[in-house]
Structure formats: structure tokens, C-alpha cells
Write a protein that holds these residues in place. Structure first.
Motif, PDB file in Angstrom:
ATOM      1  N   ILE A   1       1.329  -1.472   0.228  1.00 56.45           N
ATOM      2  CA  ILE A   1      -0.106   0.441   0.134  1.00 56.45           C
ATOM      3  C   ILE A   1       1.286   1.316  -0.230  1.00 56.45           C
ATOM      4  N   SER A   2       2.149   1.493   0.707  1.00 58.57           N
ATOM      5  CA  SER A   2       2.618   2.482   0.985  1.00 58.57           C
ATOM      6  C   SER A   2       3.719   2.890  -0.246  1.00 58.57           C
ATOM      7  N   ALA A   3       4.118   1.447  -0.913  1.00 57.26           N
ATOM      8  CA  ALA A   3       4.643   1.431  -2.448  1.00 57.26           C
ATOM      9  C   ALA A   3       4.179   2.466  -3.381  1.00 57.26           C
ATOM     10  N   PHE A   4       2.423   2.159  -3.040  1.00 57.10           N
ATOM     11  CA  PHE A   4       1.802   2.531  -4.581  1.00 57.10           C
ATOM     12  C   PHE A   4       0.972   4.025  -4.326  1.00 57.10           C
ATOM     13  N   ILE A   5       1.100   3.926  -2.943  1.00 58.37           N
ATOM     14  CA  ILE A   5       1.250   5.506  -2.050  1.00 58.37           C
ATOM     15  C   ILE A   5       2.102   6.207  -3.140  1.00 58.37           C
ATOM     16  N   ILE A   6       3.465   6.278  -2.861  1.00 58.47           N
ATOM     17  CA  ILE A   6       4.954   7.135  -2.888  1.00 58.47           C
ATOM     18  C   ILE A   6       4.873   6.902  -4.914  1.00 58.47           C
ATOM     19  N   LEU A   7       4.226   5.542  -5.612  1.00 56.72           N
ATOM     20  CA  LEU A   7       3.450   5.594  -6.922  1.00 56.72           C
ATOM     21  C   LEU A   7       3.199   6.926  -7.452  1.00 56.72           C
ATOM     22  N   PHE A   8       1.445   6.746  -6.965  1.00 57.64           N
ATOM     23  CA  PHE A   8       0.539   8.160  -7.266  1.00 57.64           C
ATOM     24  C   PHE A   8       0.925   9.549  -6.763  1.00 57.64           C
ATOM     25  N   VAL A   9       1.511   9.704  -5.816  1.00 55.19           N
ATOM     26  CA  VAL A   9       1.876  10.771  -5.154  1.00 55.19           C
ATOM     27  C   VAL A   9       3.303  11.458  -5.937  1.00 55.19           C
ATOM     28  N   GLY A  10       4.425  10.189  -6.243  1.00 57.70           N
ATOM     29  CA  GLY A  10       5.141  10.505  -7.053  1.00 57.70           C
ATOM     30  C   GLY A  10       4.937  11.493  -8.547  1.00 57.70           C
ATOM     31  N   LEU A  11       3.814  10.494  -9.537  1.00 58.90           N
ATOM     32  CA  LEU A  11       3.477  10.829 -10.451  1.00 58.90           C
ATOM     33  C   LEU A  11       2.863  12.078 -10.780  1.00 58.90           C
ATOM     34  N   TYR A  12       1.777  12.478  -9.565  1.00 58.74           N
ATOM     35  CA  TYR A  12       1.480  13.538  -9.428  1.00 58.74           C
ATOM     36  C   TYR A  12       2.324  14.595  -9.414  1.00 58.74           C
ATOM     37  N   ALA A  13       3.344  14.572  -8.512  1.00 56.96           N
ATOM     38  CA  ALA A  13       4.592  15.611  -7.996  1.00 56.96           C
ATOM     39  C   ALA A  13       4.916  15.710  -9.236  1.00 56.96           C
ATOM     40  N   ILE A  14       5.633  14.479  -9.946  1.00 57.30           N
ATOM     41  CA  ILE A  14       6.966  15.110 -10.919  1.00 57.30           C
ATOM     42  C   ILE A  14       5.694  15.866 -12.415  1.00 57.30           C
ATOM     43  N   ARG A  15       4.807  15.156 -12.301  1.00 56.83           N
ATOM     44  CA  ARG A  15       4.097  16.074 -13.304  1.00 56.83           C
ATOM     45  C   ARG A  15       3.924  17.875 -13.270  1.00 56.83           C
ATOM     46  N   PHE A  16       3.368  18.202 -11.496  1.00 56.58           N
ATOM     47  CA  PHE A  16       3.512  19.783 -11.070  1.00 56.58           C
ATOM     48  C   PHE A  16       5.123  19.748 -11.559  1.00 56.58           C
ATOM     49  N   ILE A  17       6.055  19.193 -11.207  1.00 56.76           N
ATOM     50  CA  ILE A  17       7.400  20.320 -10.769  1.00 56.76           C
ATOM     51  C   ILE A  17       8.063  20.011 -12.294  1.00 56.76           C
ATOM     52  N   ASN A  18       7.381  19.488 -13.543  1.00 55.80           N
ATOM     53  CA  ASN A  18       8.008  19.266 -14.518  1.00 55.80           C
ATOM     54  C   ASN A  18       7.026  20.785 -15.470  1.00 55.80           C
ATOM     55  N   ARG A  19       5.616  20.726 -14.841  1.00 54.46           N
ATOM     56  CA  ARG A  19       5.771  22.150 -15.381  1.00 54.46           C
ATOM     57  C   ARG A  19       5.734  23.482 -14.280  1.00 54.46           C
ATOM     58  N   LEU A  20       5.949  23.311 -13.571  1.00 52.93           N
ATOM     59  CA  LEU A  20       6.816  24.590 -12.703  1.00 52.93           C
ATOM     60  C   LEU A  20       7.405  24.839 -13.494  1.00 52.93           C
ATOM     61  N   ALA A  21       8.607  23.742 -13.741  1.00 53.55           N
ATOM     62  CA  ALA A  21       9.619  24.047 -14.282  1.00 53.55           C
ATOM     63  C   ALA A  21       9.947  24.834 -16.038  1.00 53.55           C
ATOM     64  N   LYS A  22       8.682  24.450 -16.252  1.00 55.40           N
ATOM     65  CA  LYS A  22       8.342  24.516 -17.936  1.00 55.40           C
ATOM     66  C   LYS A  22       8.307  26.576 -17.438  1.00 55.40           C
ATOM     67  N   LYS A  23       7.098  26.521 -16.446  1.00 56.24           N
ATOM     68  CA  LYS A  23       7.565  27.849 -16.953  1.00 56.24           C
ATOM     69  C   LYS A  23       8.442  29.069 -15.938  1.00 56.24           C
ATOM     70  N   ILE A  24       8.980  28.144 -15.412  1.00 56.18           N
ATOM     71  CA  ILE A  24      10.179  29.328 -14.741  1.00 56.18           C
ATOM     72  C   ILE A  24      10.749  30.250 -15.869  1.00 56.18           C
ATOM     73  N   MET A  25      11.262  28.330 -16.964  1.00 54.39           N
ATOM     74  CA  MET A  25      11.782  28.175 -18.400  1.00 54.39           C
ATOM     75  C   MET A  25      11.849  29.109 -19.188  1.00 54.39           C
ATOM     76  N   VAL A  26      10.198  29.433 -19.272  1.00 56.81           N
ATOM     77  CA  VAL A  26       9.333  29.980 -20.473  1.00 56.81           C
ATOM     78  C   VAL A  26       9.290  32.046 -19.692  1.00 56.81           C
ATOM     79  N   LYS A  27       9.008  32.032 -18.599  1.00 57.61           N
ATOM     80  CA  LYS A  27       9.577  33.324 -17.757  1.00 57.61           C
ATOM     81  C   LYS A  27      11.141  33.882 -18.166  1.00 57.61           C
ATOM     82  N   ARG A  28      12.019  33.170 -17.881  1.00 54.90           N
ATOM     83  CA  ARG A  28      13.232  33.620 -17.878  1.00 54.90           C
ATOM     84  C   ARG A  28      13.743  33.435 -19.383  1.00 54.90           C
TER      85      ARG A  28
END
Length: 277
Positions: A31-58
């Protein structure tokens, strides 16, 4: 038969009990492994979108931004995968060793591709040209339509798409016709020896001064390039902005020919000299 059937039923029941017990014992890790997996996938998408916004801003180069975003995405995915299997209780050291050996084997088999990858990084970082520039490299001339990690895509005057490996491109000579914003033409007229040189030069200068796409600064020039056996070679060097270059060259040649005809100046045709035997 009844005793054997009872024995099989009893054995099967024991296996089921063991499986359920193992599942119950292992379920917290699962259960904890799959929680980490799903939370991690969401976090990766969020970080990727944030990084793209920062690069566009710069205002980073679009090609570099895409490459960095993709690299970050896959690096985070690999890290998440290692964390996931580690949480499941799988030994990761052997997995990392296998991954490293596979990476070495792939690297050795793809040396040419790695050279193109390194060339693409050099082009993206040092920017000898950008998308939209007209360049000459590896014997071809075209407008840069896309800079990819392994190849650069050009479109020539015939609307043909040309792919040049970045390894060859970064190690060779590149002529960028667009970087300076303007370009000089080197045109040539061969005139008859009966021509008054001053009159011919005045005609050409007037044609260039009257043309709206010829720049006033730097100033256009007319000079004698040479005196061949059959003609006076008149060198014409007007400047224009990059988008106007082709039209300007065509117009100057046409207008000069018409002006020479009106003034009675003979444009000497090319004569190939041969030796009689």
C-alpha cells in the motif's frame, strides 16, 4: 479416494492461509509503495509544469527548455521507479548495477548518436544559429526550421527538408547569413571594352540609389573587378536586410540590364576561350 481428496483440500487450505497471511503481512509495504507511486507521479507532473513556466519566464531558448524539461521528467521518473521497487522490498543495488552495465553497452553501441547528442547540446548552449536563421553548412544552404537533440532540420529554397547530424554540424564550418541582420550581394556584369566606365558606374549607382530595398548605410559600391580578354568586369555590391536579399539581387540585375540597354551599353556575353590545334 476420500482420504486423498481430504488431504488435497487440507493442503490447499494451508496454502491459502499462508498466502493470505503473507498478503496481510506484506500489504503495508504494498500500500505504501503504491501511495508513493501515485503521489510521485502527480508531484513529477507538477514539478515539470513548474519548471517549464520558470524557463518560459526566464525566456530560455525553446529547444533548450524542451530538452531540460524532458531530461528532468525522465530523471524524476527513474528516481521514483527505484524508490517504488525499494519500498516493495526488492534489492536495488543489483538493479542499479544492471542498469549501469546496460547504459555502458548502449553507450558503446551508439557512439555516433552520442556525438550528435553532444553536438546538439553545444549548438543549443552556444547558439551559432537560431530557428529562422539562414545558414550554409555541410554543403547545403537553408533556413533552420528546427534544432533537435540529434539533428538540425533545414528547409532549402526548393522547399526540401534537409536533416544534418549535429555532430557533423558542430564540428564543421557554419556560415550564418542572418546573424548580422543585413547582407551584402556580390553581383557581376561583364561589359564591352567600348563602354565608358564612368558612365556605367554612374548608371549602376543610380539604379541602387533608387531601389527601396538597398540600404543607404552601409553604402553600396561599384568597382572594377578585373579586365579579362573579352570584357570589363564590373563588381556591384549593394546591401539589404536579410528578408529582402533575394528580391533585391534580382531587381538590381534586371534594372541594371534595362538601364544599360537604354544607354547603349553592351553587356558582354561569356566567351569560353579555346586553343586551336
Amino acid at each position: 479416494m476420500e482420504k486423498k481428496e481430504l488431504h488435497y483440500i487440507h493442503s490447499f487450505a494451508e496454502y491459502v492461509d499462508r498466502f493470505i497471511k503473507a498478503l496481510i503481512d506484506y500489504s503495508p509495504k504494498l500500500i505504501s509503495a503504491f501511495i508513493i507511486l501515485f503521489v510521485g507521479l502527480y508531484a513529477i507532473r507538477f514539478i515539470n509544469r513548474l519548471a517549464k513556466k520558470i524557463m518560459v519566464k526566464r525566456e530560455l531558448d525553446p529547444t533548450l527548455s524542451k530538452f531540460l524539461a524532458d531530461s528532468l521528467l525522465w530523471a524524476l521518473r527513474v528516481l521514483l521507479f527505484v524508490t517504488f521497487i525499494s519500498k516493495l522490498g526488492i534489492e536495488t543495488s543489483s538493479f542499479v548495477a544492471i542498469l549501469g552495465a546496460a547504459g555502458l553497452a548502449i553507450g558503446l553501441s551508439l557512439q555516433g548518436s552520442l556525438s550528435n547528442f553532444a553536438g546538439g547540446m553545444l549548438i543549443i548552449l552556444f547558439k551559432p544559429f537560431r530557428v529562422g536563421d539562414t545558414i550554409e553548412a555541410q554543403g547545403v544552404v537553408g533556413v533552420v526550421s528546427e534544432i533537435q537533440i540529434f539533428v538540425t532540420k533545414l528547409v532549402n529554397g526548393n522547399n526540401q527538408t534537409i536533416f544534418i547530424p549535429n555532430g557533423n554540424l558542430s564540428n564543421g564550418t557554419i556560415i550564418n547569413y542572418s546573424m548580422a541582420g543585413m547582407r551584402r550581394a556580390d553581383l557581376l556584369f561583364s561589359l564591352s571594352y567600348d563602354t565608358n566606365i564612368k558612365t556605367a558606374k554612374d548608371i549602376v549607382m543610380k539604379v541602387m540609389q533608387d531601389h527601396p530595398k538597398v540600404l543607404k548605410n552601409p553604402a553600396a559600391t561599384v568597382s572594377i573587378r578585373g579586365l579579362s580578354d573579352s570584357a570589363i568586369q564590373l563588381s556591384i555590391k549593394p546591401w539589404s536586410k536579410n528578408p529582402d536579399f533575394s528580391d533585391m539581387c534580382s531587381d538590381i540585375l534586371e534594372n541594371c540590364k534595362e538601364a544599360f540597354d537604354a544607354a547603349g551599353i553592351v553587356v558582354q556575353p561569356y566567351v569560353r576561350e579555346t586553343t586551336k590545334k
